[in-house]
Each structure stands twice: as C-alpha cells, then as structure tokens.
Design an enzyme around this catalytic site. Structure first.
Site, PDB file in Angstrom:
ATOM      1  N   ASN A  23       7.594  -0.427   0.469  1.00 48.59           N
ATOM      2  CA  ASN A  23       8.012   0.875  -0.046  1.00 48.59           C
ATOM      3  C   ASN A  23       6.843   1.823  -0.299  1.00 48.59           C
ATOM      4  OD1 ASN A  23       7.623  -1.115  -2.339  1.00 48.59           O
ATOM      5  ND2 ASN A  23       7.646   0.796  -3.494  1.00 48.59           N
ATOM      6  N   ILE A  26       0.192   0.927   3.020  1.00 48.75           N
ATOM      7  CA  ILE A  26       0.174   0.533   4.420  1.00 48.75           C
ATOM      8  C   ILE A  26       1.450  -0.202   4.813  1.00 48.75           C
ATOM      9  CG2 ILE A  26      -2.349   0.469   4.540  1.00 48.75           C
ATOM     10  CD1 ILE A  26      -2.139  -2.611   4.460  1.00 48.75           C
ATOM     11  N   GLY A  27       2.097  -0.843   3.847  1.00 48.92           N
ATOM     12  CA  GLY A  27       3.370  -1.500   4.135  1.00 48.92           C
ATOM     13  C   GLY A  27       4.438  -0.512   4.546  1.00 48.92           C
ATOM     14  N   SER A 138      -8.096  -8.717   2.918  1.00 54.82           N
ATOM     15  CA  SER A 138      -8.932  -7.580   2.540  1.00 54.82           C
ATOM     16  C   SER A 138     -10.390  -7.893   2.816  1.00 54.82           C
ATOM     17  CB  SER A 138      -8.751  -7.297   1.040  1.00 54.82           C
ATOM     18  OG  SER A 138      -9.766  -6.450   0.541  1.00 54.82           O
ATOM     19  N   TYR A 164      -9.517 -10.642  -7.674  1.00 54.55           N
ATOM     20  CA  TYR A 164      -8.975 -10.050  -6.445  1.00 54.55           C
ATOM     21  C   TYR A 164      -9.579 -10.722  -5.219  1.00 54.55           C
ATOM     22  CZ  TYR A 164      -7.934  -6.544  -2.858  1.00 54.55           C
ATOM     23  OH  TYR A 164      -7.498  -5.912  -1.712  1.00 54.55           O
TER      24      TYR A 164
END
Length: 293
Positions: A23, A26-27, A138, A164
């Site tokens: 939503n 990049i998705g 990433s 992360y």
C-alpha cells in the site's frame, strides 16, 4: 534512467502475485506495475483502509487482504484464508530504525516484521506457490550481524540501525537457505532477493526524533531515486530470467541508484552455516517449519 518501469521486466499477465506492504513505497510502485500488466495482485496489508486506497489508484485486478506481520496469529489467519494458487510471493513489507518495540509475540519489532513474519508467511504459503519467492533486503545488510545470543535485543543496549542491519541480513540468509531447501526437494520454485538502493520512501523519518527525521528526509531527497525506480529491482527479481538465490539491486553509484542488475552481498550473507542456523532458530521462534512439497 528508464522511462517506465514496465520497460525493464517481462509480462506478468495471468499471474497471481501476493505482495506484503503493497500500500506504500516501493511495494505500491511494484504492485501498480504488475497490476497494469494484467496480473492479479493481492495487497497483504495491516491497514485495510490504506490498502483499499492504494488499490483504487491502480489499473487492473487488485485485491486487498489483511496481514499483520507483527502478529503470528494474523500471519496464520491470512494463510488459512488465502487458499488460491500463488505464482509469486513478494516479501516486501518492512520497517526501519524505529524506537525499541516488540511484536505481539515478543520479538524485536524490526526482526519480527522484516524477517520472522515473512519466514512464517512463506513457509505457510509455500505449498501454494508455483514460481517464485522474492524477499526485499537492503544495502543495510552489509552492516548487519546475526547475534544468536541476543537476537531480540533483550539484554544489550538497543541500537536501531544495528537491529535493522541484522533484519536485512536475515532476509538474505533466509533466501539462500530457502533456495537450498527448494533445490534439495526438486521444487520448481526459486527464491530471489532484491534491494531498492537509496529510494525516497516512507521508511525514512520514523525514528521518533523530529529534528533528526527532518534532516534525514531532506538529505535522502537530495541523493535518492524515486519509489518507482526503487521498485525496479523487486520487479526484476520477481519476473526476470534470473537464477535462484540471485540478488538484484541498482547498478550505479555503489548500488544506490540506476538500472537493476545482479549485485553482490556481504561475506556473512553468503555463509551457509549461519543461514542454516538462523533457519532453525527462526522455525523455533515462529513455530512454522519448511513444509512437505
């Protein structure tokens, strides 16, 4: 730079594609292109209202289903309710450098969302998947290390960027071990990975510190590429003729931007023993193992 995303990928017509977190960022960009190619796209999202708003902006067949990767009961419910064959699963959803938080199951929020939720989802859906599993990692994986003694930051001081990096390294280790298992059981499905380079998405500016977030957003805006171009590696990893366990990222400026190509990964991301150990630990934490195919 290219004029359209679709110039870089084969057709996805008649495919059923599930994409987590489709939503925004990049998705959303990838989902819009795939839907425009006459794929049936399923946005697996935590917020149904935002998912429906995104779907309405896309041309083609786009369904919206609820999935909260921070809650394994939601992951199981999604898998139980979605019984259709799936051509491509894109593990895209992720969070980046939030303050210390815990998922419903007690996992550190970045590890839980970016890695463990997707591990459970993939293994639950794998019997229905016909072609490919794509997991979005990433550049940050290069700074990551897997701390098996304290994966969930329960004892050491919490460092958001280190957490992360660990979660994004886990994405690549998961991809390599998944491919090894798929090959071992002679499955036609392949596992691939991608990273967007430095893309101006809503992942940035979520640290909870207003001044730092504003400075970060301004700096990223000066040097990053758009969400649309950041989605290109994901689209290629999902549809292009690439081998299993391939990793696709931008090809220029130290992989921060540019047209997609096969890229390298850190030494730890290529360590098969670390990948196997992480897989075992992930199965234990999620209670979901590799299915019989």
């Amino acid at each position: 730079m290219v004029s359209t995303l679709a110039d870089n990928i084969p057709s996805a017509a008649d495919c059923t594609i599930v994409i987590t977190g489709g939503n925004s960022g990049i998705g959303r960009a990838a989902a819009g292109v795939l839907a425009g190619m006459d794929a049936r796209v399923v946005l697996a999202v935590r917020n149904l209202d935002k998912g429906r708003a995104a779907a309405e902006s896309m041309r083609g067949t786009v369904d919206v289903r609820r999935l909260d990767l921070t809650d394994l009961s939601s992951v199981r419910a999604f898998a139980e309710e979605f019984t259709d064959p799936i051509d491509i699963l894109i593990n895209n959803a992720g969070i980046m450098v939030p303050p210390l938080g815990r998922t419903a199951d007690g996992f550190e929020s970045q590890l839980g969302t970016n890695h463990l939720g997707h591990v459970a989802l993939t293994n639950l859906l794998l019997p229905q998947i016909r072609e490919r599993v794509v997991t979005v990692s990433s550049l940050g994986h290069r700074s990551g290390t897997i701390d098996f003694d304290d994966l969930n930051w329960e004892r050491k001081p919490y460092k958001p960027m280190a957490a992360y990096g660990q979660s994004k390294l886990a994405n690549l280790l998961f991809t390599s071990e998944l491919q090894r298992r798929l090959t071992e059981c002679s499955s036609p499905v392949i596992a691939t990975a991608a990273h967007p380079g430095l893309a101006a998405t809503n992942l940035f500016g979520r640290s909870g510190r207003r001044v730092r977030d504003a400075i970060s957003a301004a700096a990223i805006g000066l040097i990053s590429q758009s969400e649309q171009h950041g989605a290109l590696p994901t689209l290629c990893a999902a549809t292009a003729n690439v081998p299993g366990n391939s990793y696709v990222g931008p090809g220029s400026f130290r992989e921060t931007r540019g047209e997609p190509k096969l890229v390298g990964r850190s030494a730890e991301a290529k360590d098969p023993e670390v990948a196997r150990r992480l897989w075992t630990v992930s199965e234990e934490l999620t209670g979901v193992g590799f299915p019989q195919l």
